[in-house]
Enzyme design. Structure first.
Site, short mmCIF file in Angstrom:
data_model
loop_
_atom_site.label_atom_id
_atom_site.label_comp_id
_atom_site.label_asym_id
_atom_site.label_seq_id
_atom_site.Cartn_x
_atom_site.Cartn_y
_atom_site.Cartn_z
N ILE A 105 3.87 5.12 -3.59
CA ILE A 105 3.95 4.36 -2.33
C ILE A 105 2.65 4.56 -1.57
CG2 ILE A 105 5.15 4.19 -0.11
CD1 ILE A 105 7.63 5.34 -1.76
N LYS A 106 2.04 3.45 -1.17
CA LYS A 106 0.80 3.50 -0.41
C LYS A 106 1.04 2.95 0.99
CE LYS A 106 -3.85 1.53 -0.08
NZ LYS A 106 -4.73 0.43 -0.52
N VAL A 107 0.73 3.75 2.00
CA VAL A 107 0.83 3.31 3.39
C VAL A 107 -0.44 3.73 4.13
CG1 VAL A 107 3.36 3.31 3.55
CG2 VAL A 107 2.09 5.42 4.02
N TRP A 156 1.93 -1.18 -2.16
CA TRP A 156 1.21 -1.15 -0.90
C TRP A 156 2.21 -1.64 0.15
CZ3 TRP A 156 -1.37 -1.03 -5.28
CH2 TRP A 156 -2.75 -0.83 -5.36
#
Length: 309
Positions: free
Chosen positions: A206-208, A172
């Protein structure tokens, strides 16, 4: 489980990883209704740490029960379920093997006074993830925070350990703290920077947050204008974030954020799809709705990522 060519292509981009880690990534990518497509919808339930129980679950009181979230993710045909240690422990036996799980190994809380120096505490271990049969660990970093370097060093250590025992790493990457403005936390130059940092730190997924139109940094704005980097639409901004993750060689998913109406959610998902994002990791907008409404919403989101809506 027969791995599709699309998933094999994604896995081939992770050139240094051992068979165990690739197998766990494959489990997530092949799970549920989007299995094999390269698209993901993940249910994250770490909001109890971040916002407290009432703010998280009172709108839909059955969600106080950890079993509810396992059942929701499974019934909806989602790709994975992510939660802190206690939530996963509470359903580990009942739902063993039913859906890939991601152990969230660090968390913050809204009682903390940390602002410019925002930080998270490590709340679980790689050993816990193995004991619970998880496919991955999840770790939050706050690029921009005065404590960002410490968080990055913690991630480096935990990611190294996770990969060594065949677990995947989900990061995150949420810009916060320091001199960032509130709007700057989701500015698309900052989101792209944060996503790129996660890729550089070795994240598999990948977390955005969905990137917004205003640019935050003056130095970046000059380059964006000179190079004419598109950013007028959400799809343009998502495409830039994906490009920033090694030209699309890393899996990038986008958070659902605060509660919004259904049209807002669906339009955001279409923009993520059209911009080349790998999908959504959507929590409060899911479990704060009655179950029937949540399942209908998730059905529509899956259809969007399937290209059917």
């Amino acid at each position: 489980m027969r791995v599709t060519q699309r998933v094999k292509k994604i896995l081939n981009a992770y050139e240094s990883d051992n068979p165990g880690t690739k197998a766990n990534l494959a489990r997530i990518l092949m799970q549920g209704r989007l299995g094999g497509t390269g698209k993901l919808v993940i249910l994250p339930v770490d909001q109890g740490f971040e916002h407290g129980p009432a703010r998280s679950f009172a709108p839909n009181p059955v969600a106080y029960d950890p079993h509810y979230h396992f059942e929701l993710a499974i019934e909806a045909g989602l790709s994975a379920y992510a939660a802190p240690l206690g939530m996963l422990e509470a359903g580990a036996d009942s739902f063993a093997g039913a859906i890939p799980t991601i152990l969230k190994v660090n968390s913050s809380n809204s009682l903390s006074r940390l602002k410019e120096d925002a930080d998270q505490a490590v709340t679980a271990s790689v050993g816990d993830a193995l004991r619970l049969g998880c496919s991955a660990i999840g770790f939050t970093i706050y690029p921009g925070s005065d404590n960002a370097f410490g968080m990055i060093e913690e991630l480096r250590e935990m990611a190294e350990e996770a990969k060594s025992v065949g677990l995947a790493v989900v990061v995150w990457s949420y810009p916060r703290g320091g001199t960032l403005s509130k709007t700057g936390e989701t500015a698309y130059d900052i989101c792209a920077y944060a996503a790129h940092m996660a890729a550089l730190l070795g994240a598999h997924i990948i977390k955005v947050k969905p990137p917004q139109a205003p640019l935050e940094l003056d130095a970046a704005k000059k380059v964006y204008e000179k190079e004419k980097i598109p950013g007028d639409s959400m799809a343009d901004r998502v495409r830039h974030v994906v490009q920033s993750c090694f030209a699309g060689r890393r899996i990038v998913v986008f958070s659902g954020g605060e509660a919004k109406d259904l049209d807002g959610i669906y339009n955001e998902c279409r923009a993520i799809r059209d911009g080349g994002g790998n999908g959504s990791i959507i929590g409060r907008n899911t479990f704060q709705r009655p179950k029937a409404e949540a399942l209908a919403m998730l059905d529509q989101i899956v259809k969007i990522y399937q290209g059917k809506a």
